[in-house]
Scaffold this motif. Structure first.
Motif, mmCIF file in Angstrom:
data_model
loop_
_atom_site.group_PDB
_atom_site.id
_atom_site.type_symbol
_atom_site.label_atom_id
_atom_site.label_comp_id
_atom_site.label_asym_id
_atom_site.label_seq_id
_atom_site.Cartn_x
_atom_site.Cartn_y
_atom_site.Cartn_z
ATOM 1 N N GLY A 233 0.824 -1.347 0.237
ATOM 2 C CA GLY A 233 0.153 -0.176 -0.332
ATOM 3 C C GLY A 233 0.724 1.173 0.227
ATOM 4 N N GLU A 234 1.715 0.810 1.024
ATOM 5 C CA GLU A 234 2.736 2.535 0.361
ATOM 6 C C GLU A 234 3.179 2.757 -0.580
ATOM 7 O OE1 GLU A 234 3.760 4.445 3.341
ATOM 8 O OE2 GLU A 234 1.614 4.031 4.089
ATOM 9 N N LEU A 235 3.615 2.148 -1.092
ATOM 10 C CA LEU A 235 4.490 1.595 -1.500
ATOM 11 C C LEU A 235 4.049 1.880 -3.478
ATOM 12 C CD1 LEU A 235 7.389 -0.384 -1.393
ATOM 13 C CD2 LEU A 235 7.561 1.709 -2.084
ATOM 14 N N GLY A 236 2.599 1.653 -3.257
ATOM 15 C CA GLY A 236 1.604 1.966 -4.971
ATOM 16 C C GLY A 236 1.953 0.446 -6.109
ATOM 17 N N ALA A 237 2.799 -0.939 -5.012
ATOM 18 C CA ALA A 237 2.798 -1.839 -5.740
ATOM 19 C C ALA A 237 2.174 -2.988 -5.458
ATOM 20 C CB ALA A 237 4.110 -2.792 -5.009
ATOM 21 N N ALA A 238 2.171 -3.816 -6.979
ATOM 22 C CA ALA A 238 0.887 -4.880 -6.802
ATOM 23 C C ALA A 238 1.327 -6.218 -6.462
ATOM 24 C CB ALA A 238 1.291 -5.443 -8.665
ATOM 25 N N LEU A 239 0.471 -7.048 -4.669
ATOM 26 C CA LEU A 239 0.614 -8.307 -4.637
ATOM 27 C C LEU A 239 -0.165 -9.146 -4.581
ATOM 28 C CD1 LEU A 239 2.367 -8.814 -1.637
ATOM 29 C CD2 LEU A 239 0.338 -7.838 -0.429
ATOM 30 N N HIS A 240 0.428 -9.995 -4.473
ATOM 31 C CA HIS A 240 -0.668 -11.194 -4.446
ATOM 32 C C HIS A 240 0.117 -12.434 -3.352
ATOM 33 C CE1 HIS A 240 -2.448 -14.053 -6.819
ATOM 34 N NE2 HIS A 240 -1.764 -15.423 -7.001
ATOM 35 N N LEU A 241 -1.075 -12.792 -2.877
ATOM 36 C CA LEU A 241 -1.307 -13.296 -1.596
ATOM 37 C C LEU A 241 -0.877 -14.747 -2.146
ATOM 38 C CD1 LEU A 241 -2.906 -10.833 0.700
ATOM 39 C CD2 LEU A 241 -0.553 -12.100 1.438
ATOM 40 N N VAL A 242 -0.523 -15.444 -1.701
ATOM 41 C CA VAL A 242 -0.739 -16.864 -2.556
ATOM 42 C C VAL A 242 -0.954 -17.736 -1.440
ATOM 43 C CG1 VAL A 242 0.963 -16.783 -3.937
ATOM 44 C CG2 VAL A 242 2.148 -17.696 -2.017
ATOM 45 N N HIS A 243 -1.766 -18.705 -1.750
ATOM 46 C CA HIS A 243 -1.922 -19.920 -0.656
ATOM 47 C C HIS A 243 -2.677 -19.834 1.011
ATOM 48 C CE1 HIS A 243 1.579 -19.934 0.768
ATOM 49 N NE2 HIS A 243 2.706 -20.150 -0.056
ATOM 50 N N LEU A 244 -3.261 -18.535 0.878
ATOM 51 C CA LEU A 244 -4.025 -18.267 1.964
ATOM 52 C C LEU A 244 -4.704 -19.319 2.599
ATOM 53 C CD1 LEU A 244 -4.970 -13.786 1.169
ATOM 54 C CD2 LEU A 244 -2.986 -15.509 2.413
ATOM 55 N N SER A 245 -4.782 -19.912 3.557
ATOM 56 C CA SER A 245 -5.374 -20.471 4.576
ATOM 57 C C SER A 245 -6.155 -20.633 5.114
ATOM 58 C CB SER A 245 -4.520 -21.734 4.892
ATOM 59 O OG SER A 245 -3.874 -20.290 6.245
ATOM 60 N N PRO A 294 -8.241 -25.983 10.793
ATOM 61 C CA PRO A 294 -9.356 -27.246 11.567
ATOM 62 C C PRO A 294 -10.782 -26.549 10.760
ATOM 63 C CG PRO A 294 -7.982 -25.873 13.746
ATOM 64 C CD PRO A 294 -7.359 -25.584 12.122
ATOM 65 N N GLN A 295 -11.635 -27.432 11.266
ATOM 66 C CA GLN A 295 -12.647 -27.429 10.215
ATOM 67 C C GLN A 295 -13.597 -26.009 10.448
ATOM 68 O OE1 GLN A 295 -14.628 -29.951 8.288
ATOM 69 N NE2 GLN A 295 -15.674 -28.078 7.457
ATOM 70 N N GLY A 296 -13.983 -25.301 11.438
ATOM 71 C CA GLY A 296 -13.784 -23.783 11.643
ATOM 72 C C GLY A 296 -12.982 -23.209 10.655
ATOM 73 N N VAL A 297 -12.223 -23.157 10.120
ATOM 74 C CA VAL A 297 -11.564 -22.270 9.884
ATOM 75 C C VAL A 297 -11.488 -22.419 8.128
ATOM 76 C CG1 VAL A 297 -8.566 -20.959 9.295
ATOM 77 C CG2 VAL A 297 -9.623 -22.293 11.484
ATOM 78 N N GLN A 298 -11.490 -24.004 7.795
ATOM 79 C CA GLN A 298 -11.952 -24.175 6.004
ATOM 80 C C GLN A 298 -13.393 -23.532 6.015
ATOM 81 O OE1 GLN A 298 -13.592 -28.095 4.562
ATOM 82 N NE2 GLN A 298 -11.113 -27.917 4.624
ATOM 83 N N ASP A 299 -14.410 -23.744 7.119
ATOM 84 C CA ASP A 299 -15.662 -23.208 6.424
ATOM 85 C C ASP A 299 -15.613 -21.877 6.614
ATOM 86 O OD1 ASP A 299 -16.444 -25.673 7.192
ATOM 87 O OD2 ASP A 299 -17.957 -24.994 9.202
ATOM 88 N N GLU A 300 -14.960 -20.690 7.029
ATOM 89 C CA GLU A 300 -14.737 -19.068 7.288
ATOM 90 C C GLU A 300 -14.053 -18.985 5.802
ATOM 91 O OE1 GLU A 300 -12.882 -17.672 9.947
ATOM 92 O OE2 GLU A 300 -14.154 -18.231 11.863
ATOM 93 N N LEU A 301 -13.638 -19.869 5.315
ATOM 94 C CA LEU A 301 -12.834 -19.878 3.668
ATOM 95 C C LEU A 301 -13.972 -20.119 2.393
ATOM 96 C CD1 LEU A 301 -9.359 -18.563 3.340
ATOM 97 C CD2 LEU A 301 -9.201 -21.146 3.095
ATOM 98 N N TRP A 302 -14.229 -21.037 2.480
ATOM 99 C CA TRP A 302 -15.127 -21.210 2.314
ATOM 100 C C TRP A 302 -16.632 -20.144 1.759
ATOM 101 C CZ3 TRP A 302 -16.110 -24.120 -2.411
ATOM 102 C CH2 TRP A 302 -15.534 -25.788 -2.218
ATOM 103 N N THR A 303 -16.888 -19.550 3.008
ATOM 104 C CA THR A 303 -17.276 -18.718 3.398
ATOM 105 C C THR A 303 -17.425 -17.413 2.764
ATOM 106 O OG1 THR A 303 -18.168 -18.629 5.230
ATOM 107 C CG2 THR A 303 -18.700 -16.632 4.700
ATOM 108 N N ALA A 304 -15.835 -16.720 2.444
ATOM 109 C CA ALA A 304 -15.120 -16.264 1.480
ATOM 110 C C ALA A 304 -15.181 -16.302 0.050
ATOM 111 C CB ALA A 304 -13.776 -16.095 2.410
ATOM 112 N N LEU A 305 -14.593 -17.337 0.138
ATOM 113 C CA LEU A 305 -14.835 -17.825 -1.891
ATOM 114 C C LEU A 305 -16.237 -17.794 -2.590
ATOM 115 C CD1 LEU A 305 -12.933 -18.983 -3.960
ATOM 116 C CD2 LEU A 305 -13.983 -21.427 -2.411
ATOM 117 N N LEU A 306 -17.148 -17.846 -1.297
ATOM 118 C CA LEU A 306 -18.321 -18.149 -1.858
ATOM 119 C C LEU A 306 -19.416 -16.735 -2.148
ATOM 120 C CD1 LEU A 306 -20.009 -20.972 0.039
ATOM 121 C CD2 LEU A 306 -19.731 -20.765 -2.675
ATOM 122 N N ALA A 307 -18.842 -16.117 -1.056
ATOM 123 C CA ALA A 307 -18.600 -14.094 -1.501
ATOM 124 C C ALA A 307 -17.981 -13.425 -2.687
ATOM 125 C CB ALA A 307 -18.580 -13.870 -0.143
#
Length: 452
Positions: A233-245, A294-307
């Motif tokens: 953000g400070e640099l105005g650079a393009a960032l790609h965050l890989v394999h967020l879990s 854990p399952q709960g964290v995975q459920d949150e990831l699916w929620t983000a994906l579906l959104a």
């Protein structure tokens, strides 16, 4: 009188997965490009592919693959790796700068890997360049060579020749990438935290799966994500965050994007399909970093994906020979999951059929969005003017994945035994079949992909 058009190939009778939904139409192809899309295309063709009753997806663009050639071809190479990708509906991919030996840290190593890819790959490919404290002065030459972007580790990569970036190296690397107009991909885990927890655990003799999982908590991912977002953000650079879990990490990136940070978000099929309990059950084939949650964290990831908050799904296919995946000490195992062939199956079975993920969203996550992010205007969608990259899929077919169905070098895919819906029948690259009826073709036709 107007003569009907002549095509080199017509794909007839299929259901096309387009950005705006599913459409029953034909594809007309000339010189490796789609030139027309319409129901019941008039005209003749040198070849016709009957796709009746099947779906035609844009060929997947897997932006996160480790094929390890040169130097570690015995782990995986272009020949075996691209067979597995093609059998999974992938038509192009980006290879990471490690775990090849030497890694891609300069022009010479880029050129060596490029030559091997053009000789052996079945698929079009891009090459990531490394961003480490060792090669900050060589990023310009990598950009000139044609890298798709730069990859940095914010924690130990596992290889001495590819050290993690400290704060200064990451900042300077992002600054240079911004000037060059290229994306920086980051493995975002705090080196300080993961190293501290690992030293504590190994100091007391820890060796189990659960003890390993505990050394890489979600907070280590969140801390690194925040830091990378701040610098970008400070640099105005393009960032790609890989394999967020975790959904929490995605939320941080979404919040930053709303404030103007140029960030794209990637996760992987294994974070959507497996949990930490599966690691304890399956073992070495599921060791990765960040680890399965854990399952709960995975459920949150699916929620983000579906959104619609996640942009890209990449396999992070990272194989190793069996001797590197065999030990009574889980900490000693090589961390990497072999899943090159299974991305589409996870998104169809777990996503579309079980959770209602639209097919056009599957295509966007695996093809359109990575093509857009990296400026590959000729890839990513079934449209006139684009390369004729596509996968023909039988959504009505169910099958159990067997080890003998796999085409990567070691067949250590943790999905073996899974029941899938949706079978890839054929994969085409620029109008030519590279995988059809279990057979492969196309070595020597691969093209290097440069960022647009």
């Amino acid at each position: 009188m107007t003569r009907p058009p002549t095509f080199e190939l017509i794909v007839r009778g299929g259901t096309l997965v387009l950005p705006n939904g599913e459409h029953h139409a034909d594809l007309g192809i000339v010189n490796g490009q789609i030139v027309d899309i319409a129901p019941e295309l008039p005209g003749s063709a040198a070849q016709t592919l009957d796709a009746s009753g099947l779906h035609v997806f844009p060929g997947l663009l897997d932006a996160h693959v480790h094929l390890n050639e040169p130097g570690r071809t015995h782990w995986e190479g272009f020949e075996t790796g691209t067979r597995a990708l093609a059998a999974g509906g992938v038509s192009s991919f980006f290879d990471m700068p490690l775990n090849s030996s030497p890694p891609v840290l300069g022009r010479a190593t880029f050129d060596e890997k490029r030559a091997l890819g053009e000789q052996k790959s079945l698929l079009d490919f891009g090459l990531w360049g490394g961003l480490t404290p060792l090669n900050l002065d060589r990023l310009d030459e990598l950009a000139d060579a044609g890298v798709i972007g730069f990859k940095a580790f914010m924690s130990n990569s596992g290889l001495d020749e590819f050290p993690a970036v400290d704060d200064a190296a990451l900042y300077e690397g992002l600054k240079t990438a911004q000037r060059l107009g290229l994306v920086v991909a980051t493995h975002a885990e705090s080196d300080q935290l993961t190293r501290h927890f690992t030293e504590q655990a190994r100091g007391r003799g820890a060796a189990s799966v659960r003890e390993y999982l505990n050394t890489r908590p979600v907070v280590a991912e969140l801390e690194a994500v925040q830091r990378a977002l701040l610098y970008a953000g400070e640099l105005g650079a393009a960032l790609h965050l890989v394999h967020l879990s975790s959904g929490q990490a995605v939320a941080l990136a979404v919040e930053a994007r709303a404030k103007g940070v140029n960030v794209s978000i990637e996760t992987c099929p294994h974070y959507l399909h497996f949990t930490d309990e599966d690691v304890e059950r399956i073992g070495a084939a599921l060791k990765c970093a960040p680890p399965l949650r854990p399952q709960g964290v995975q459920d949150e990831l699916w929620t983000a994906l579906l959104a619609g908050q996640i942009d890209i799904i990449g396999s992070d296919h990272s194989p190793a020979p069996p001797d590197r995946k065999t030990s009574d000490n889980f900490f000693a195992l090589w961390g990497g999951i072999s899943g090159a062939q299974s991305t589409l199956n996870v998104l169809l079975t777990d996503g579309h059929f079980r959770r209602g993920l639209p097919l056009e969203a599957v295509a966007a996550l695996t093809a359109l969005h990575p093509a857009q992010r990296f400026g590959l205007l000729q890839k990513g969608a079934l449209r006139a003017g684009a390369d004729a990259d596509f996968a023909v899929v039988d959504l009505g077919r169910e099958f159990t994945l067997r080890r003998e169905d796999l085409h990567d070098r070691w067949q250590q895919n943790p999905y073996v035994g899974a029941r899938w819906r949706g079978a890839v029948q054929a994969t085409y690259v620029r109008g030519q079949p590279v995988y059809a009826d279990g057979q492969f073709d196309g070595a020597g036709r691969a093209k290097l992909l440069r960022p647009g």
